[in-house]
Design a protein around this motif. Structure first.
Motif, PDB file in Angstrom:
ATOM      1  N   ASP A  61       0.820  -1.208   0.000  1.00 42.70           N
ATOM      2  CA  ASP A  61       0.000   0.000   0.000  1.00 42.70           C
ATOM      3  C   ASP A  61       0.855   1.259   0.000  1.00 42.70           C
ATOM      4  O   ASP A  61       0.365   2.374  -0.004  1.00 42.70           O
ATOM      5  N   ARG A  62       2.179   1.079   0.036  1.00 45.39           N
ATOM      6  CA  ARG A  62       3.115   2.195  -0.108  1.00 45.39           C
ATOM      7  C   ARG A  62       4.425   1.629  -0.644  1.00 45.39           C
ATOM      8  O   ARG A  62       4.594   0.397  -0.730  1.00 45.39           O
ATOM      9  N   ALA A  63       5.362   2.509  -1.006  1.00 45.89           N
ATOM     10  CA  ALA A  63       6.585   2.069  -1.683  1.00 45.89           C
ATOM     11  C   ALA A  63       7.621   1.560  -0.680  1.00 45.89           C
ATOM     12  O   ALA A  63       8.722   2.112  -0.550  1.00 45.89           O
ATOM     13  N   TYR A  64       7.243   0.514   0.029  1.00 49.93           N
ATOM     14  CA  TYR A  64       8.138  -0.129   1.000  1.00 49.93           C
ATOM     15  C   TYR A  64       7.946  -1.635   0.873  1.00 49.93           C
ATOM     16  O   TYR A  64       6.852  -2.156   1.122  1.00 49.93           O
ATOM     17  N   LEU A  65       9.018  -2.335   0.465  1.00 48.54           N
ATOM     18  CA  LEU A  65       8.953  -3.783   0.267  1.00 48.54           C
ATOM     19  C   LEU A  65       9.838  -4.472   1.302  1.00 48.54           C
ATOM     20  O   LEU A  65      11.070  -4.351   1.251  1.00 48.54           O
ATOM     21  N   PRO A  66       9.254  -5.197   2.274  1.00 46.19           N
ATOM     22  CA  PRO A  66      10.069  -5.923   3.245  1.00 46.19           C
ATOM     23  C   PRO A  66      10.849  -7.049   2.572  1.00 46.19           C
ATOM     24  O   PRO A  66      10.460  -7.564   1.521  1.00 46.19           O
TER      25      PRO A  66
ATOM     26  N   VAL B 204      11.784   6.886  -1.231  1.00 44.30           N
ATOM     27  CA  VAL B 204      11.500   8.003  -0.331  1.00 44.30           C
ATOM     28  C   VAL B 204      11.538   9.331  -1.070  1.00 44.30           C
ATOM     29  O   VAL B 204      12.176   9.476  -2.111  1.00 44.30           O
ATOM     30  N   ASP B 205      10.847  10.281  -0.477  1.00 43.96           N
ATOM     31  CA  ASP B 205      10.926  11.661  -0.950  1.00 43.96           C
ATOM     32  C   ASP B 205      12.319  12.190  -0.601  1.00 43.96           C
ATOM     33  O   ASP B 205      12.696  12.204   0.570  1.00 43.96           O
ATOM     34  N   PRO B 206      13.116  12.613  -1.612  1.00 46.91           N
ATOM     35  CA  PRO B 206      14.476  13.067  -1.306  1.00 46.91           C
ATOM     36  C   PRO B 206      14.518  14.253  -0.344  1.00 46.91           C
ATOM     37  O   PRO B 206      15.504  14.426   0.373  1.00 46.91           O
ATOM     38  N   ALA B 207      13.466  15.053  -0.318  1.00 46.73           N
ATOM     39  CA  ALA B 207      13.465  16.236   0.538  1.00 46.73           C
ATOM     40  C   ALA B 207      13.132  15.904   1.987  1.00 46.73           C
ATOM     41  O   ALA B 207      13.724  16.464   2.922  1.00 46.73           O
ATOM     42  N   THR B 208      12.197  14.972   2.205  1.00 51.77           N
ATOM     43  CA  THR B 208      11.722  14.687   3.567  1.00 51.77           C
ATOM     44  C   THR B 208      12.210  13.355   4.123  1.00 51.77           C
ATOM     45  O   THR B 208      12.174  13.147   5.345  1.00 51.77           O
ATOM     46  N   GLY B 209      12.599  12.432   3.249  1.00 52.05           N
ATOM     47  CA  GLY B 209      12.977  11.096   3.685  1.00 52.05           C
ATOM     48  C   GLY B 209      11.799  10.187   3.953  1.00 52.05           C
ATOM     49  O   GLY B 209      11.977   9.021   4.333  1.00 52.05           O
ATOM     50  N   GLU B 210      10.572  10.682   3.755  1.00 54.79           N
ATOM     51  CA  GLU B 210       9.370   9.874   3.984  1.00 54.79           C
ATOM     52  C   GLU B 210       9.129   8.922   2.817  1.00 54.79           C
ATOM     53  O   GLU B 210       9.378   9.268   1.655  1.00 54.79           O
ATOM     54  N   VAL B 211       8.622   7.721   3.136  1.00 54.85           N
ATOM     55  CA  VAL B 211       8.269   6.763   2.091  1.00 54.85           C
ATOM     56  C   VAL B 211       7.137   7.336   1.245  1.00 54.85           C
ATOM     57  O   VAL B 211       6.139   7.837   1.781  1.00 54.85           O
ATOM     58  N   VAL B 212       7.288   7.250  -0.076  1.00 49.67           N
ATOM     59  CA  VAL B 212       6.292   7.841  -0.972  1.00 49.67           C
ATOM     60  C   VAL B 212       5.188   6.831  -1.276  1.00 49.67           C
ATOM     61  O   VAL B 212       5.348   5.629  -1.055  1.00 49.67           O
ATOM     62  N   PRO B 213       4.053   7.283  -1.790  1.00 46.46           N
ATOM     63  CA  PRO B 213       3.005   6.353  -2.222  1.00 46.46           C
ATOM     64  C   PRO B 213       3.488   5.500  -3.406  1.00 46.46           C
ATOM     65  O   PRO B 213       4.489   5.811  -4.052  1.00 46.46           O
ATOM     66  N   LEU B 214       2.754   4.439  -3.681  1.00 44.71           N
ATOM     67  CA  LEU B 214       3.053   3.594  -4.835  1.00 44.71           C
ATOM     68  C   LEU B 214       3.013   4.418  -6.118  1.00 44.71           C
ATOM     69  O   LEU B 214       2.256   5.382  -6.236  1.00 44.71           O
ATOM     70  N   ASP B 215       3.859   4.004  -7.073  1.00 47.97           N
ATOM     71  CA  ASP B 215       3.901   4.615  -8.412  1.00 47.97           C
ATOM     72  C   ASP B 215       4.257   6.098  -8.369  1.00 47.97           C
ATOM     73  O   ASP B 215       3.923   6.845  -9.293  1.00 47.97           O
ATOM     74  N   THR B 216       4.939   6.501  -7.313  1.00 52.23           N
ATOM     75  CA  THR B 216       5.362   7.896  -7.169  1.00 52.23           C
ATOM     76  C   THR B 216       6.890   7.950  -7.194  1.00 52.23           C
ATOM     77  O   THR B 216       7.541   7.211  -6.453  1.00 52.23           O
TER      78      THR B 216
ATOM     79  N   THR C 208      20.628   5.260  -2.689  1.00 42.66           N
ATOM     80  CA  THR C 208      21.369   4.979  -3.924  1.00 42.66           C
ATOM     81  C   THR C 208      21.629   6.203  -4.782  1.00 42.66           C
ATOM     82  O   THR C 208      22.519   6.177  -5.626  1.00 42.66           O
ATOM     83  N   GLY C 209      20.822   7.270  -4.606  1.00 41.95           N
ATOM     84  CA  GLY C 209      20.927   8.400  -5.513  1.00 41.95           C
ATOM     85  C   GLY C 209      20.190   8.185  -6.816  1.00 41.95           C
ATOM     86  O   GLY C 209      20.147   9.070  -7.681  1.00 41.95           O
ATOM     87  N   ASP C 210      19.579   7.004  -6.989  1.00 41.99           N
ATOM     88  CA  ASP C 210      18.778   6.705  -8.170  1.00 41.99           C
ATOM     89  C   ASP C 210      17.302   6.952  -7.875  1.00 41.99           C
ATOM     90  O   ASP C 210      16.829   6.676  -6.770  1.00 41.99           O
ATOM     91  N   LEU C 211      16.617   7.451  -8.862  1.00 41.60           N
ATOM     92  CA  LEU C 211      15.194   7.743  -8.730  1.00 41.60           C
ATOM     93  C   LEU C 211      14.373   6.680  -9.437  1.00 41.60           C
ATOM     94  O   LEU C 211      14.749   6.187 -10.509  1.00 41.60           O
ATOM     95  N   GLY C 212      13.236   6.335  -8.841  1.00 38.43           N
ATOM     96  CA  GLY C 212      12.370   5.339  -9.451  1.00 38.43           C
ATOM     97  C   GLY C 212      11.023   5.283  -8.771  1.00 38.43           C
ATOM     98  O   GLY C 212      10.768   5.997  -7.795  1.00 38.43           O
ATOM     99  N   THR C 213      10.180   4.412  -9.305  1.00 36.97           N
ATOM    100  CA  THR C 213       8.864   4.173  -8.719  1.00 36.97           C
ATOM    101  C   THR C 213       8.736   2.688  -8.398  1.00 36.97           C
ATOM    102  O   THR C 213       9.400   1.852  -9.012  1.00 36.97           O
ATOM    103  N   MET C 214       7.861   2.376  -7.438  1.00 35.52           N
ATOM    104  CA  MET C 214       7.566   0.986  -7.087  1.00 35.52           C
ATOM    105  C   MET C 214       6.078   0.757  -7.229  1.00 35.52           C
ATOM    106  O   MET C 214       5.281   1.584  -6.780  1.00 35.52           O
ATOM    107  N   ASP C 215       5.706  -0.355  -7.877  1.00 35.71           N
ATOM    108  CA  ASP C 215       4.280  -0.663  -7.989  1.00 35.71           C
ATOM    109  C   ASP C 215       3.855  -1.579  -6.842  1.00 35.71           C
ATOM    110  O   ASP C 215       4.659  -1.926  -5.964  1.00 35.71           O
ATOM    111  N   SER C 216       2.613  -2.000  -6.852  1.00 36.71           N
ATOM    112  CA  SER C 216       2.062  -2.757  -5.725  1.00 36.71           C
ATOM    113  C   SER C 216       2.676  -4.143  -5.585  1.00 36.71           C
ATOM    114  O   SER C 216       2.540  -4.789  -4.549  1.00 36.71           O
TER     115      SER C 216
END
Length: 536
Positions: A3-8, A362-374, A408-416
């Motif tokens: 439900d968010r861009a965090y994969l255990p 994560v949001d590079p500015a806040t460090g918070e985990v972003v929503p999926l596909d963001t 990593t310094g790499d930008l990307g999105t994560m799906d569900s």
């Protein structure tokens, strides 16, 4: 489903707790007569073909020699091209309990001196030459400048590879997989290179889990044309074949005609690649009268691999093309596409993370985990991450967050499902009139064109907009008279107007790092200094 861009981490696939040296010993015990390594000798260029039993014997002799030159836990530097001695020394260093400092053979004297002094290496093993570069003279001069450094040519085999192994040295071989085994220097495109310190456990398990994830068959013959000083080669291209009990064919100097011939002659089924290597092979095969070698797996990455290149490699070589993503700090693989993935996943993503690693975006500015596909910064935590940046606690703290994740310094999105799409590099983001523009998206768009071999997109300073989007292309064959118009028309159909490059340039060659990544800061410099031809 996430439900968010965090994969255990998926812990259903176990890690193995062995050292690099113990893995070689296991394979030599299981397959003593199987061909393990093919390569050319330093100095003579003579081909050497070693079985697993012979490779272990060579590594044990190297371990004996190194133990007489360096104390356990010390740093031993290797400065050489892809000669067969490279993996022999890699295994020997692991058995001797020293940390191997892997150095690029094109380093100039000041660069080499920096790495040797920074790593505090006590031994330098060097090739006498690479192509036309007189490495022996440079090494000799540095030996005179650094009195505590023992400098040995690979030609002095009696000093670093004695005739007989010492049983006492072999009995004392390290058994702790958490111990350091290798120091890798980053490309250093934006400053001084950082020394990435890596463990036995990281290298062995990245090789294991990568080979298992993509289902490389046991005993496969793999061709490795990648530079051994980088983890893509000395881990995936070397320990990968070791894990599956296969054969590594090590290419000293990449030549696409010679590589294609070797692939046919040796019945190669696995090719390790970066896009520049794969593109060169496809270009040569395109005009060859010889039949294309038939492969089972084409395995690599290092930057965005265009769908066009993936499809061409599948068509020409009949292989499953695997796209890997990672970095040296992750030893080096984080994600991989799989042969069983959907067509969309194979062409548009860098796949799913390997087992045993937590991944978040994560949001590079806040460090918070972003929503999926963001879009956000890709971060990872697991067995394969670096121990530290050697002698640089500030850089280590800036890269590894309070929760232990490597940024990593790499930008990307994560799906569900946990699949990741790359959108660019954090430092490469172009900010035009407040809009964030990822160069990778535009580069992928341009790569769809048949006549475009390579494309690189950069931001150049602009007083009004902050940055302008500029595209540099390399074209196949004769340059179309209406090249600019065709490039613009193609992008306009597929990209939002604010992403459309404002300036277009043509080049015959891109400036590349040793790992074949485009040095975009050099492109910006060439543009601002008027060195590139602009399409108007």
């Amino acid at each position: 489903m996430l439900d968010r861009a965090y994969l255990p981490a998926d812990d259903s696939t176990p890690l193995v707790e062995i050292t690099v040296g113990d893995l070689l010993r296991q394979r030599a015990g299981e397959h003593p007569d199987r061909l393990a390594l093919i390569g050319t000798r330093h100095g003579s260029g003579v081909e050497l073909r070693l079985t697993y039993a012979e490779l272990l014997a060579e590594a044990e002799r190297v371990a004996t020699g190194l133990s007489r030159l360096a104390a356990p836990g010390s740093f031993v530097a290797l400065w050489a091209p892809n000669v067969v001695e490279w993996p022999m020394i890699q295994y020997g260093a692991a058995l001797a309990g020293v940390t191997l400092v892997a150095l690029n053979p094109v380093l100039r004297q000041a660069e080499l001196e920096y790495a040797l002094r920074h790593s505090r290496a006590t031994v330098l093993l060097h090739a006498d030459s690479s192509r036309t570069y007189d490495m022996a003279t440079v090494a000799k001069q540095l030996g005179e400048q650094i009195p505590e450094l023992t400098v040995l040519s690979l030609s002095e085999t009696d000093r670093w590879r004695p005739a007989e192994p010492d049983p006492a040295v072999l009995a004392a071989a390290p058994t702790d997989p958490a111990a350091p085994v290798m120091l890798q220097y980053t490309s250093g495109t934006t400053g001084r290179p950082k020394g990435v310190l890596l463990r036995h456990r990281s290298l062995v398990n990245v090789a294991k889990l990568t080979m298992e994830a993509i289902d490389v068959e046991a005993g496969a013959v793999g061709l490795n044309p990648l530079p051994m000083f980088h983890t893509a080669s000395c881990v995936i291209g070397t320990l990968g074949p070791l894990w599956i009990g296969g054969t590594e064919i090590l290419i000293e100097q990449f030549d696409p005609v010679g590589v294609l011939d070797a692939m046919r002659r040796e019945n190669v089924t696995v090719l390790f690649y970066v896009p520049a290597v794969l593109g060169a092979l496809l270009e040569v095969q395109r005009s060859s009268t010889e039949p294309a070698p038939r492969l089972r797996t084409v395995l690599g990455g290092a930057s965005n691999v265009s769908p066009t290149m993936i499809e061409a490699a599948e068509r020409v070589f009949g292989a499953a093309v695997i796209n890997l993503f990672g970095q040296t700090e992750l030893a080096p693989v984080l994600t991989a596409t799989r042969p069983t993935d959907s067509r969309s996943d194979q062409l548009q993503t860098v796949g799913h993370p390997l087992p045993q690693v937590d991944v978040k975006i994560v949001d590079p500015a806040t460090g918070e985990v972003v929503p999926l596909d963001t879009p956000g910064e890709i971060c990872a935590r697991g067995y394969q991450q670096l121990i530290e940046y050697l002698h640089d606690p500030q850089a280590t703290a800036a890269t590894v967050d309070a929760e232990g994740f490597v940024h990593t310094g790499d930008l990307g999105t994560m799906d569900s499902r946990g699949y990741i799409r790359l959108t660019g590099r954090l430092k490469e983001l172009i900010i035009r009139k407040g809009e964030n523009i990822a160069p990778a998206e535009i580069e992928s768009c341009l790569a769809e064109l048949e006549f475009v071999i390579d494309a690189a997109v950069v931001g150049i300073p602009d007083e009004t907009l902050g940055e302008l989007v500029a595209a540099v292309v390399r074209v196949r064959g004769a340059e179309p008279a209406d090249l600019r118009e065709r490039l613009i028309a193609h992008c306009r159909e597929r990209l939002s107007p604010y992403k459309l490059p404002a300036r277009w340039f043509v080049t015959t060659d891109f400036p590349l790092t040793p790992t074949q990544k485009v040095q975009k800061f050099k492109l910006v410099q060439s543009i601002t200094e008027g060195e590139l031809r602009e399409l108007v």
